[in-house]
Each structure stands twice: as C-alpha cells, then as structure tokens.
Design a protein around this motif. Structure first.
Motif, short mmCIF file in Angstrom:
data_model
loop_
_atom_site.label_atom_id
_atom_site.label_comp_id
_atom_site.label_asym_id
_atom_site.label_seq_id
_atom_site.Cartn_x
_atom_site.Cartn_y
_atom_site.Cartn_z
N TYR A 223 -10.26 1.92 -1.37
CA TYR A 223 -9.33 0.80 -1.55
C TYR A 223 -9.51 -0.30 -0.51
CZ TYR A 223 -6.73 3.76 -4.87
OH TYR A 223 -6.35 4.53 -5.95
N VAL A 227 -8.61 -4.28 -0.37
CA VAL A 227 -7.44 -4.66 0.43
C VAL A 227 -7.90 -4.98 1.85
CG1 VAL A 227 -5.18 -3.94 1.29
CG2 VAL A 227 -5.96 -3.17 -0.96
N SER A 234 -3.13 -6.02 -1.87
CA SER A 234 -2.75 -4.69 -2.29
C SER A 234 -3.53 -4.30 -3.54
CB SER A 234 -1.24 -4.64 -2.60
OG SER A 234 -0.82 -3.34 -2.96
N ASN A 237 -2.13 2.25 -6.25
CA ASN A 237 -2.50 3.50 -5.57
C ASN A 237 -2.52 4.66 -6.57
OD1 ASN A 237 -2.99 5.58 -3.81
ND2 ASN A 237 -1.38 5.02 -2.36
N LEU A 270 -0.25 -0.55 -0.14
CA LEU A 270 -0.63 -0.23 -1.52
C LEU A 270 0.58 -0.18 -2.44
CD1 LEU A 270 -3.29 2.55 -0.84
CD2 LEU A 270 -3.65 0.11 -1.22
N THR A 272 2.62 1.51 -5.12
CA THR A 272 2.76 2.92 -5.49
C THR A 272 3.66 3.07 -6.71
OG1 THR A 272 4.55 3.15 -3.86
CG2 THR A 272 2.34 3.74 -3.15
N GLY A 304 3.81 2.55 1.31
CA GLY A 304 3.49 1.84 0.07
C GLY A 304 4.63 0.97 -0.40
#
Length: 446
Positions: A223, A227, A234, A237, A270, A272, A304
């Motif tokens: 990721y 990011v 972001s 996730n 992230l 979520t 997150g």
C-alpha cells in the motif's frame, strides 16, 4: 491539528442501488431520486458519521462504471442542481462528500469512443484509448480493437499517459470542485492506474481545495506504493478486511493483530471497512452473527478511517452471485429505518460518537497490549492519554488484566459512561461479556 479525513467516519452510499434506480439508463429526462437521498442525511449524522463516499454518480449506461458523461449526474438519480443541493445540505450538517472517480475506463457511449467509431483512424481521439488497432475488430462489433478492463469490452481503457486525456480528466475534477464543492475522490481501479497520472493528480488537486482527499481502490500490493506524500492520501484496506472476518470466523485474533502490526506504518491513513458494494455483506460472511458487535468495535478503534456501508447499521445480509452484485446493492427507503433499527444501530451510533470525540483515534499511535486467540486488547495513544479497546470473540464472559501503558489511577468506560475502573499495579481489570468488548479512556496522572 488533524485533517477532516483523519477524523473521518465514512458512510458509503451506492445511490443507484439504494434508490432502486433502473438497471439501464434510457429515460428522456432526469429523475428525482435525490429527494430520497436527502432523507438519509440526518440518519447518517445520527450514526456519528462525518463524511460520505457516494458513487458511482455520473451519467452512465448501466451499473455506473461505464461513464457516458463525467460532467452530468446520472439522470436516473437527478440533475446537477440536485446533487449540488445534496452536497450543500451535507456540508450544512457537518458532513464531507467524496465521489467516485472512474478514470481507468469509460463506457462505449462516451463522446471520444463514439468519435472513433464514427471517424475511425481519422478521429482525433484515437489515442485516447489504450491499444486502439484497426487490424482487428472488438467482440462488440467495432471496426477496431482496443484494451478493455479485465476483458469487459463495454469498458474500454483510457490511455492515461496521453497528456490530452490527463488534461481532460483534471478539467473534470476542477468542474466537480467548482460546480459541486466536493471534498475528495475515490479512485476506481487505482491498483491499475498510471502512477504518473496519480502523482500529477495529487499535485493538481492540492491547489483546488484545502485538504482535498484522494483515496484509491487497491486490493493487493504494498500500500505504501500508493499512499505517500507524492500520490494518494489513502487506499482501501482490503488486507484488514480479510483478516477481520476470517479472524473472527476462526476465533483467531492473532491473524488480525499480525495484519495491524504489518501495516502500522501506514495503517492510520488507510480506509477501513467490513463490507462494501463489491463484497458480500459482513452479516453474511460471519459464521456467528453475534460477532457483528466486536468486529465493528475493532473497525472503529483500530488504525484507519472507518466506513459503514449502507444497511450495515441494520445487520443487512447479502451475497453476490456468479453473475450479479445486485444482492449487495439493495433498495432501501428511510421509511424503513424505524422498522430496521436494532441494537447494532445504537452500537454503531455510540462508536461513531466515540471515534469523533476522541483524538486518540485521529491518527494516534497503536500499541498491542494483550493477545490470545479469543481476546485482544490494544491502545491508541493521544497527548497525555490513551484509549484501550478490549474485544472478546468467545461466547463466554472473559476477565482480563490489561497492562496500561501510561501512569494513571483510573479508566472510564466510554460505552458505559458511569463506569470507572481502578488501575492497580499498572493494570486494569475488565469483564467482557461474550462476543462484546470495552473501550476505556485513560488520562495520565499529572
């Protein structure tokens, strides 16, 4: 000071589904379905959500991702003014609005593709799509071939390295900001988008609006490639999503904790979720429905930016079939809200308020405190304070002595506001009901 998205609790809306719009777009004039979407705003606010991700939204032929016109709201929902009013009403309610940016491909009715169909190699847009060749014919009967997203020839892929295409799409984003006052974009298929395109988008959009947020749909991969300071703020996730439902189904908190540790460096940024418009509903994925409570507890308190997919607050079930995602995108009316309201609804409202009201969750450092297959406790650090989350995935009550990572004498239960627990010997003793959990606020001794 944290940004709005670091404080964000999202509500994910799939408007074509939730309003029961026709599957194919052929009405002569714009419908009035935004009237229904307006009614959701107070409900979303009541859940403690302060941001909405809504999409797909723009004029398309069928499911919303086969774009016809990036500058027109899908007429099955309404017109541009209706969406402009929707965003204003959200902003007046303290809710940010993020829309779908479907930039990897268009539909076959998009103006540039239609021009190639008409003018063939004489079209000035022949380089707007990847792999255009007049040496073969597409399966759709075109006189030319082209690259299509995952072999779906109703979705021809845009040639994003082409400066004309990038310029056009950045003009589209500028239009969305100026016309609708949106606060960010969720990039569809970001896992296959051109990296230089996303870098340039970050640079261009940062000057359009303060704290403009770019979030990408990425399923697999490192990721941090997406990011970072040069590209997206972001991504989705999916790794945590997978470990959450399998960790609960297998009574294995180790799987979840391992994933969180691995992603800790970027996990606070992230996006979520436990379900979305492409995934089976979490209420259908879980072996035990009672796990809905502790799984949402983890979603709201782990690193997150948490998201609720519409209907999730009512424990709605739904599974995709081999040929259709429709079961994941059902129609609901706010007239049904009272009937659907349940204990989970109130729990999510409480968690939304807790997340919104405590800065520890807005990017605070994560620390694992206790871990077994069936019990899990962790801290999120603030300035001079921590919040401890303890979760139990066992049917039976559990008693835990959890280490407290700061010097303090008492803990306040945020789910039971009158409950104060003493801290003795650097630990707090908690009793967790079966398939439930606790959230404890601890302020350090001065």
């Amino acid at each position: 000071m944290s940004t709005w998205y670091e404080r964000g609790v999202f509500y994910h809306m799939y408007p074509l589904g939730m309003t029961g719009a026709p599957k194919h777009n052929d009405p002569a004039k714009a419908a009035g379905r935004f009237k229904e979407l307006f009614q959701w705003i107070p409900h979303i606010k009541s859940l403690g959500c302060n941001a909405i991700y809504i999409g797909p939204l723009f004029e398309s032929t069928s499911h919303g991702y086969d774009t016809r016109d990036y500058k027109l709201v899908d007429r099955r929902l309404g017109d541009n003014q209706a969406f402009k009013d929707f965003v204003k009403q959200c902003h007046d309610s303290g809710i940010k609005v993020v829309v779908d940016g479907v930039f990897n491909h268009t539909g076959r009715e998009f103006f540039a593709f239609k021009d190639i169909q008409e003018k063939k190699w004489d079209s000035p847009y022949r380089d707007w799509y990847r792999g255009v060749s007049f040496d073969w014919q597409s399966p759709c009967g075109d006189s030319f071939g082209y690259e299509a997203w995952q072999g779906h020839f109703e979705l021809p892929c845009l040639n994003l390295p082409n400066p004309e295409v990038r310029s056009y799409l950045f003009d589209v984003i500028r239009f969305w900001v100026d016309e609708f006052d949106i606060d960010g974009i969720r990039l569809d298929c970001a896992n296959v988008l051109d990296f230089n395109f996303m870098k340039e988008m970050r640079s261009v959009t940062s000057g359009m609006k303060d704290d403009f947020w770019l979030m990408g749909e990425v399923i697999h991969g490192d990721y941090s490639r997406w990011v970072n300071q040069e590209m997206l703020h972001s991504v989705t996730n999916y790794e945590l999503h997978k470990s959450l439902y399998s960790g609960f189904n297998d009574h294995n908190f180790f799987e979840i904790a391992h994933n969180v540790r691995r992603l800790e460096a970027i996990g606070r940024q992230l996006y979520t979720f436990v379900d979305n418009h492409d995934e089976d509903r979490i209420a259908s994925k879980l072996v035990l429905k009672e796990h809905l409570f502790p799984i949402y507890l983890c979603l709201f308190t782990l690193p997150g930016i948490p998201s609720i997919y519409y209907g999730g607050e009512w424990g709605v079930e739904g599974k995709r079939s081999n040929t259709s995602d429709e079961a994941l995108r059902p129609a609901f009316s706010m007239d049904q809200a009272d009937e659907l309201h349940c204990e989970l609804t109130d729990f999510l409202s409480a968690m939304g308020r807790i997340h919104d009201g405590n800065q520890e969750f807005h990017g605070g450092r994560y620390q694992e405190l206790l871990l077994t297959n069936r019990q899990y406790a962790f801290a999120r650090h603030g300035e001079g304070s921590v919040i401890i989350t303890a979760a139990n995935n066992d049917d039976n009550e559990a008693e835990l002595d959890i280490p407290v990572p700061i010097q303090a004498s008492e803990a306040v239960s945020l789910l039971e506001e009158d409950t104060i627990l003493p801290i003795t010997g650097g630990k707090v003793h908690v009793k967790l009901k079966g398939n439930r959990g606790a959230v404890l606020k601890i302020k350090g001794d001065k």
